[in-house]
Write an enzyme that holds these catalytic residues in place. Structure first.
Site, PDB file in Angstrom:
ATOM      1  N   HIS A  26     -10.886  -3.805   3.510  1.00  0.00           N
ATOM      2  CA  HIS A  26     -10.726  -3.483   4.983  1.00  0.00           C
ATOM      3  C   HIS A  26     -11.632  -2.442   5.143  1.00  0.00           C
ATOM      4  CE1 HIS A  26      -8.281  -1.263   2.644  1.00  0.00           C
ATOM      5  NE2 HIS A  26      -8.088  -0.146   3.621  1.00  0.00           N
ATOM      6  N   GLU A  63      -6.661   3.391  -5.591  1.00  0.00           N
ATOM      7  CA  GLU A  63      -7.898   3.403  -4.943  1.00  0.00           C
ATOM      8  C   GLU A  63      -8.635   4.685  -5.508  1.00  0.00           C
ATOM      9  OE1 GLU A  63      -9.869   3.348  -0.542  1.00  0.00           O
ATOM     10  OE2 GLU A  63      -8.278   4.504  -1.098  1.00  0.00           O
ATOM     11  N   ASP A  66       1.218  -1.059  -0.103  1.00  0.00           N
ATOM     12  CA  ASP A  66       0.050   0.150   0.045  1.00  0.00           C
ATOM     13  C   ASP A  66       0.908   1.219  -0.114  1.00  0.00           C
ATOM     14  OD1 ASP A  66      -2.565   1.092   0.511  1.00  0.00           O
ATOM     15  OD2 ASP A  66      -3.004  -0.540   1.341  1.00  0.00           O
TER      16      ASP A  66
END
Ligand code: GLC
Length: 551
Positions: A321, A245, A89
């Site tokens: 998540h 994202e 990430d």
């Protein structure tokens, strides 16, 4: 195929109640047994954990709870030995307020790091309204008395936004990326990447954005310039994979991010599916179970498939998540239907024309824990909003009822490995409560039960790998208005497969496309064939992939 591991909740090796790198390494044979190609891990960098690692205080170090850099190297090596890639990430819209850059930046107005962040000096008057996603008081500007100025934080006040206008900051980010790539990591998931560019004059928010500030925060004026620069400086120099994202990215500008000739990113996550289904429009902290229309869901998938029909490439996910559990939201987690509807949803994930992401725990059908007490929550988003409502005299019961369905903590409870104490996740007190259904829903039980979700997911993954038509084949939606069944075909080189999925406790029926008859069933989550002549009669949550033959 990508498997997402949430390190905090995957496996704890040192009994401190928090999952860690050695824990993941201890389960690499399990991960390999799934048949996935890539693992994405959420942030494991040094962090005070205001937002579970999405607030980074040192981008080149490992969070102490997660282990050491040697543990990281061992994990990477273990994955590579098994032929699995690792993506990290990359959280560079903001850092932690405990990062050295911010400590410097806030110390004086002429500090060399001042322009690493966005500051609004008090003599300019109150800063233009910006809402924060996480802040208890709602504002994304926080006053800092040392230099008599406000700093910007779209997320929590411990997550100040980095100033991408500053070329020095951008060079720092590229150096961080190279640091991890030179270690051998295989790519990045780029956190809230459309937010990095901002109009730094901070014009007033236009009225039409209402509460939908994602639409306004995303896609700032120099976003594509920065992504191209990042590609030129870093991404193009390595053999890697990228997934942004993509909050706020719409079908109209999707290709600007991922068309091959743009030289920006390869793929991104689109949020239309997860933001709309079962959510109150404009406020994702609340659920709205009436807002669950299967025809609308099909429309979203179909629209996004068409965007990438000739250029770019898509992704597909139903859990991560930041979401509640897939089976609880889109399927049915009551005992008679949990397994069958989990399998049905995986069938969707693994038969779309896009890269599928499986979120850890979904492969055993883990369900929402549905906390009723605010004291059980760990997510700052839930806690801060609760505090704000409490102060403002809002309806706390309504909020808690909604969070039981949609809170992010539903997706963050520990992985359920065994029926032993703490589900085999930890020998210490777990950082968040474990879903009590672990006594029956766990990996060990799923391994023993040949009809488990886990065994089915492995078969599906093998099927997708052996059938190029499931990866590359043209997608065509069937029976659009059917409220119970999602049906489509995939075609490649003269072969056509049909996928039919019941999203209903009532089953459902649909027809074969004209000119075709049913051939072999390649996979189904129930024993009984649904084929009745030219009709498919599906049992509740039945999923089937079958070969079609031209008449
Ligand atoms: C992304 C992450 C989320 C985090 C936020 C701020 O949406 O997925 O977990 O809270 O960014 O970094």
């Amino acid at each position: 195929m990508v498997y997402q591991v949430y390190p905090r909740s995957f496996k704890d090796s040192d009994s401190n109640g928090v999952g860690d790198l050695r824990g993941i390494t201890s389960q690499l044979d399990y991960i390999r047994s799934l048949g996935v190609d890539v693992v994405w891990i959420n942030p494991v960098y040094r962090s005070p954990n205001d937002d579970n690692g999405y607030d980074i205080s040192d981008y080149r170090a490992i969070m102490s709870e997660m282990g050491s850099m040697a543990d990281f190297d061992a994990l990477l090596q273990g994955l590579h030995q098994r032929g699995i890639k690792l993506i990290m990430d990359l959280v560079v819209n903001h850092s932690s307020d405990e990062h050295r850059w911010f400590q410097q930046s806030r110390s004086s107005r002429d500090n060399p790091y001042r322009d690493y962040y966005h500051w609004w000096p008090v003599e300019r008057g109150p800063p233009p309204k910006r809402w924060s996603f996480f802040d208890e008081e709602g504002s994304a500007w926080r006053y800092d008395s040392t230099t008599r100025a406000y700093y910007l934080h779209y997320f929590s006040r411990k997550q100040p936004d980095l100033n991408w206008e500053n070329p020095r900051l951008r060079r720092e980010v590229y150096a961080i990326m190279r640091f991890w790539l030179d270690k051998g990591v295989d790519g990045f998931r780029l956190d809230v990447i459309p937010f990095i560019s901002k109009d730094t004059t901070f014009p007033p928010l236009p009225d039409e954005y209402g509460g939908d500030y994602v639409a306004y925060y995303a896609k700032g004026p120099r976003l594509h310039q920065y992504l191209r620069e990042m590609n030129r400086e870093v991404l193009s120099k390595y053999d890697l994979m990228t997934v942004g994202e993509g909050g706020g990215v719409s079908v109209d500008d999707a290709l600007k991010f991922v068309a091959e000739d743009r030289q920006e990113l390869q793929t991104f996550f689109q949020f239309e599916v997860v933001d709309r289904w079962g959510r109150r429009p404009g406020n994702f902290l609340y659920s709205d179970s009436s807002n669950r229309s299967l025809p609308a869901l099909k429309g979203i998938f179909t629209k996004w498939d068409s965007v990438f029909a000739t250029s770019g490439w898509g992704t597909v996910f139903l859990g991560n998540h930041d979401q509640s559990r897939m089976v609880s939201r889109y399927g049915n987690d009551t005992p008679p239907y949990r397994k069958v509807s989990s399998k049905m949803l995986h069938t969707l994930l693994l038969t779309m024309r896009a890269t599928p992401y499986i979120y850890n725990g979904d492969e055993i059908g883990m369900a929402n824990i549905r906390f009723t007490d605010i004291g059980d929550y760990r997510d700052l988003m839930t806690i801060n909003y609760y505090n704000r409502l409490e102060r403002e005299g809002g309806d706390l019961q309504e909020f808690l009822a909604a969070q039981a369905e949609v809170s992010r903590d539903n997706g963050r409870t520990p992985m359920q490995w065994t029926a032993d104490t703490n589900a085999g996740f930890t020998r210490g007190p777990p950082w968040i409560r474990i879903n009590p259904d672990y006594r029956t829903v766990n990996v060990a039980a799923a391994e023993r039960d040949t009809s488990s979700v886990l065994h089915y997911v492995r078969r599906l993954i093998r099927l997708r790998k052996s059938e190029p038509v499931l990866v590359y084949g043209r997608y065509r939606l069937l029976d659009q208005g059917n409220p119970e069944v999602f049906a489509f075909t995939r075609s490649l080189s003269g072969r056509t497969l049909m996928v039919a999925l019941s999203f209903s406790q009532a089953g459902g029926r649909t027809g074969l496309p004209a000119g075709y008859s049913a051939g072999k069933i390649l996979i189904s989550n129930l024993g009984r064939s649904p084929v009745r002549g030219a009709q498919l009669v599906l049992q509740p949550y039945q999923a089937v992939v079958l070969e079609l033959k031209r008449k």
